[in-house]
Design an enzyme around this catalytic site. Structure first.
Site, PDB file in Angstrom:
ATOM      1  N   CYS A 125      24.692  33.765  91.451  1.00 55.01           N
ATOM      2  CA  CYS A 125      25.328  33.905  92.757  1.00 55.01           C
ATOM      3  C   CYS A 125      24.250  34.183  93.798  1.00 55.01           C
ATOM      4  CB  CYS A 125      26.334  35.053  92.703  1.00 55.01           C
ATOM      5  SG  CYS A 125      27.048  35.403  94.314  1.00 55.01           S
TER       6      CYS A 125
ATOM      7  N   ASN B 219      24.083  31.425  84.010  1.00 56.29           N
ATOM      8  CA  ASN B 219      25.181  31.763  83.087  1.00 56.29           C
ATOM      9  C   ASN B 219      24.719  31.499  81.666  1.00 56.29           C
ATOM     10  OD1 ASN B 219      26.549  30.751  85.724  1.00 56.29           O
ATOM     11  ND2 ASN B 219      28.167  31.795  84.627  1.00 56.29           N
TER      12      ASN B 219
ATOM     13  N   ARG C 105      29.697  24.150  89.467  1.00 56.21           N
ATOM     14  CA  ARG C 105      29.913  25.108  90.567  1.00 56.21           C
ATOM     15  C   ARG C 105      28.895  26.258  90.478  1.00 56.21           C
ATOM     16  NH1 ARG C 105      30.514  30.440  91.381  1.00 56.21           N
ATOM     17  NH2 ARG C 105      31.690  30.570  89.447  1.00 56.21           N
ATOM     18  N   ASP C 106      29.069  27.184  89.546  1.00 54.69           N
ATOM     19  CA  ASP C 106      28.158  28.343  89.457  1.00 54.69           C
ATOM     20  C   ASP C 106      26.736  27.844  89.190  1.00 54.69           C
ATOM     21  OD1 ASP C 106      27.032  30.897  89.015  1.00 54.69           O
ATOM     22  OD2 ASP C 106      28.800  31.625  87.985  1.00 54.69           O
TER      23      ASP C 106
ATOM     24  N   HIS D  55      26.676  36.260  82.745  1.00 53.65           N
ATOM     25  CA  HIS D  55      25.358  35.747  83.121  1.00 53.65           C
ATOM     26  C   HIS D  55      24.363  36.278  82.091  1.00 53.65           C
ATOM     27  CE1 HIS D  55      26.130  33.682  86.978  1.00 53.65           C
ATOM     28  NE2 HIS D  55      27.268  34.354  86.860  1.00 53.65           N
TER      29      HIS D  55
HETATM   30  P1  HMG Z   1      32.802  34.548 107.567  1.00 48.24           P
HETATM   31  O1  HMG Z   1      31.601  34.169 108.352  1.00 48.24           O
HETATM   32  O2  HMG Z   1      33.284  35.968 107.623  1.00 48.24           O
HETATM   33  O3  HMG Z   1      34.014  33.545 107.873  1.00 48.24           O
HETATM   34  O4  HMG Z   1      32.511  34.164 106.052  1.00 48.24           O
HETATM   35  P2  HMG Z   1      34.976  33.414 109.095  1.00 48.24           P
HETATM   36  O5  HMG Z   1      36.374  33.423 108.571  1.00 48.24           O
HETATM   37  O6  HMG Z   1      34.598  34.380 110.193  1.00 48.24           O
HETATM   38  O7  HMG Z   1      34.634  31.926 109.598  1.00 48.24           O
HETATM   39  C1  HMG Z   1      33.329  31.598 110.045  1.00 48.24           C
HETATM   40  C2  HMG Z   1      33.117  30.086 109.944  1.00 48.24           C
HETATM   41  O8  HMG Z   1      33.204  29.657 108.583  1.00 48.24           O
HETATM   42  C3  HMG Z   1      34.155  29.280 110.705  1.00 48.24           C
HETATM   43  O9  HMG Z   1      33.522  28.076 111.111  1.00 48.24           O
HETATM   44  C4  HMG Z   1      35.165  28.941 109.647  1.00 48.24           C
HETATM   45  O10 HMG Z   1      35.918  27.793 109.929  1.00 48.24           O
HETATM   46  C5  HMG Z   1      34.260  28.692 108.436  1.00 48.24           C
HETATM   47  P3  HMG Z   1      32.866  27.935 112.579  1.00 48.24           P
HETATM   48  O11 HMG Z   1      34.009  28.207 113.531  1.00 48.24           O
HETATM   49  O12 HMG Z   1      31.773  28.963 112.679  1.00 48.24           O
HETATM   50  O13 HMG Z   1      32.373  26.518 112.562  1.00 48.24           O
HETATM   51  N1  HMG Z   1      34.944  28.935 107.148  1.00 48.24           N
HETATM   52  C6  HMG Z   1      34.991  28.042 106.161  1.00 48.24           C
HETATM   53  N2  HMG Z   1      34.473  26.805 106.022  1.00 48.24           N
HETATM   54  C7  HMG Z   1      34.725  26.162 104.836  1.00 48.24           C
HETATM   55  N3  HMG Z   1      35.426  26.715 103.807  1.00 48.24           N
HETATM   56  C8  HMG Z   1      35.941  27.949 103.930  1.00 48.24           C
HETATM   57  C9  HMG Z   1      35.721  28.654 105.134  1.00 48.24           C
HETATM   58  N4  HMG Z   1      36.089  29.889 105.539  1.00 48.24           N
HETATM   59  C10 HMG Z   1      35.620  30.036 106.792  1.00 48.24           C
HETATM   60  N5  HMG Z   1      36.618  28.478 102.885  1.00 48.24           N
HETATM   61  C11 HMG Z   1      33.354  33.369 103.948  1.00 48.24           C
HETATM   62  C12 HMG Z   1      33.491  34.407 105.056  1.00 48.24           C
HETATM   63  C13 HMG Z   1      34.227  33.841 102.814  1.00 48.24           C
HETATM   64  C14 HMG Z   1      33.816  32.019 104.451  1.00 48.24           C
HETATM   65  C15 HMG Z   1      31.855  33.286 103.537  1.00 48.24           C
HETATM   66  O14 HMG Z   1      31.399  34.577 103.282  1.00 48.24           O
HETATM   67  C16 HMG Z   1      31.651  32.436 102.312  1.00 48.24           C
HETATM   68  O15 HMG Z   1      31.813  31.227 102.353  1.00 48.24           O
HETATM   69  N6  HMG Z   1      31.258  33.043 101.172  1.00 48.24           N
HETATM   70  C17 HMG Z   1      31.107  32.323  99.935  1.00 48.24           C
HETATM   71  C18 HMG Z   1      30.148  32.996  99.046  1.00 48.24           C
HETATM   72  C19 HMG Z   1      30.021  32.252  97.739  1.00 48.24           C
HETATM   73  O16 HMG Z   1      30.336  31.082  97.627  1.00 48.24           O
HETATM   74  N7  HMG Z   1      29.525  32.961  96.691  1.00 48.24           N
HETATM   75  C20 HMG Z   1      29.375  32.406  95.401  1.00 48.24           C
HETATM   76  C21 HMG Z   1      30.652  32.244  94.656  1.00 48.24           C
HETATM   77  S1  HMG Z   1      31.220  33.742  93.870  1.00 48.24           S
HETATM   78  C22 HMG Z   1      30.303  33.823  92.416  1.00 48.24           C
HETATM   79  O17 HMG Z   1      29.402  33.072  92.202  1.00 48.24           O
HETATM   80  C23 HMG Z   1      30.699  34.850  91.389  1.00 48.24           C
HETATM   81  C24 HMG Z   1      31.422  34.241  90.158  1.00 48.24           C
HETATM   82  O18 HMG Z   1      30.627  33.269  89.519  1.00 48.24           O
HETATM   83  C25 HMG Z   1      31.735  35.356  89.147  1.00 48.24           C
HETATM   84  C26 HMG Z   1      30.486  36.210  88.847  1.00 48.24           C
HETATM   85  O19 HMG Z   1      29.550  35.708  88.226  1.00 48.24           O
HETATM   86  O20 HMG Z   1      30.492  37.356  89.326  1.00 48.24           O
HETATM   87  C27 HMG Z   1      32.739  33.591  90.564  1.00 48.24           C
HETATM   88 MG    MG Z   2      29.057  33.635  88.063  1.00 46.68          MG
END
Ligand code: HMG
Ligand code: MG
Length: 300
Positions: free
Chosen positions: A239, A248, A16-17, A208
């Site tokens: 990220c 990481n 994933r990450d 990380h």
């Molecule tokens: P948004 O544009 O505000 O979403 O994004 P929305 O609710 O307005 O929906 C827009 C569109 O996205 C719609 O589709 C929804 O159906 C779809 P459309 O009508 O345009 O075709 N949608 C989805 N599709 C699939 N799965 C979903 C989903 N939700 C809405 N869950 C949203 C908001 C949260 C979806 C977006 O910002 C997003 O996907 N962000 C993810 C970012 C991400 O993955 N970041 C990396 C992970 S975190 C990380 O790495 C940190 C960590 O490792 C710890 C650390 O190191 O700090 C964990």
């Molecule tokens: Mg991370």
């Protein structure tokens, strides 16, 4: 005297990450092979993928297939940022879900398009439903030390966010140094406070390795009583919405340190290196972790 637990749990976050920030598309079959080979190395807790918007993170667009086609070994996490993600996770029969929110508003606005408070309000009923359905819930707390946009984060703000998650019923707090800026004293202080305040919740450290301080931070967290660490095979990771977040800390390097201290993880370093070797040809940069380099040299 140093505090050295008998056992440590490693939560592998490579699939994933590790892959979410990978520029080159990694085929579903290569991701599944990576997961299988990590399981063969003895990994029992793993983040498989994330149910996020495919427009935001195209690399994770195959989440459903990845969950459905991977073998169930121990606890297999999928990330979900909102109700839709949690629903998709449950439809694919994931038994453990990781929600994620950063401490800082600026990071959350870029990562999940919501402020911290908006994200927490939206997650409250999502977590309640997951718990009601018997799903293990992990909360990932990003930017717990430094934010790429706001700088140093106050420890009290991290504790406050953790309190909210705990009151919502999560089982685990995985607390992250998202951009790899923490030092061992900061690691010791934050994790000591977390262990003291939440004695019955699983506390995991997620480092990380941007500035190569992750191993030192892990040792400091061990001294604070932490015995769960997120790591990524090959040191892959980062990220896409946190500038400066490189990989990481590497699973093979952490397990090697723990092995050398006599701490049991149940993970075979050489087999992790075999998994790294398998994925290395599918990522766009060379893998140069300490133990993987040794493995390559001894297999020439
Ligand atoms: P948004 O544009 O505000 O979403 O994004 P929305 O609710 O307005 O929906 C827009 C569109 O996205 C719609 O589709 C929804 O159906 C779809 P459309 O009508 O345009 O075709 N949608 C989805 N599709 C699939 N799965 C979903 C989903 N939700 C809405 N869950 C949203 C908001 C949260 C979806 C977006 O910002 C997003 O996907 N962000 C993810 C970012 C991400 O993955 N970041 C990396 C992970 S975190 C990380 O790495 C940190 C960590 O490792 C710890 C650390 O190191 O700090 C964990
Ligand atoms: Mg991370």
């Amino acid at each position: 005297m140093f505090i050295l637990p008998k056992n440590v749990t490693i939560i592998e976050v490579g699939p994933r990450d590790g892959l979410q920030n990978e520029k080159k598309h990694v085929a579903e079959k290569d991701k599944l092979q990576f997961i299988r080979s990590l399981q063969e190395a003895g990994i029992h807790e793993m983040e498989l993928t994330s149910f996020v918007s495919p427009k935001w993170v195209p690399q994770m667009a195959d989440a459903k297939a990845i969950v459905e086609k991977s073998e169930r070994v121990g606890r297999q996490f999928v990330l979900a940022p909102n109700a839709k993600g949690a629903e998709l996770a449950q439809e694919s029969n994931a038994n453990s879900v990781a929600v994620f929110v950063g401490v800082s508003d600026s990071f959350n606005e870029r990562n999940i398009n919501r402020s911290t408070d908006e994200s927490m309000d939206a997650l409250d009923p999502v977590i309640a439903k997951l718990k009601n359905d018997g799903v293990f819930v992990r909360a990932c707390i990003s930017t717990a030390f430094y934010c790429p946009y706001e700088g140093k984060i106050k420890q009290e703000d991290v504790l406050e966010l953790c309190r909210k998650f705990v009151s919502m019923g999560v089982d685990e707090l995985s607390v992250a140094d998202t951009i790899g800026m923490a030092n061992p004293v900061e690691s010791y202080e934050l994790f000591s406070s977390l262990k003291k305040e939440f004695p019955t919740i699983l506390i995991t450290a997620h480092f990380h390795d941007t500035r190569k301080m992750a191993i030192a931070n892990i040792f400091a967290a061990l001294q604070a009583g932490v015995d769960r660490f997120d790591t990524s095979a090959g040191g892959l990771g980062g990220c896409p919405f946190a500038p400066g977040a490189t990989g990481n800390v590497a699973t093979e390097d952490v397990v090697n340190m723990l092995d050398s201290l006599g701490i049991i993880t149940g993970i075979d370093v050489e087999k992790v290196c075999i998994a790294v070797d398998g994925i290395s040809e599918h990522v766009s940069h060379p893998i140069e972790t300490g133990m993987y380099r040794l493995y390559k040299n001894s297999n020439r």
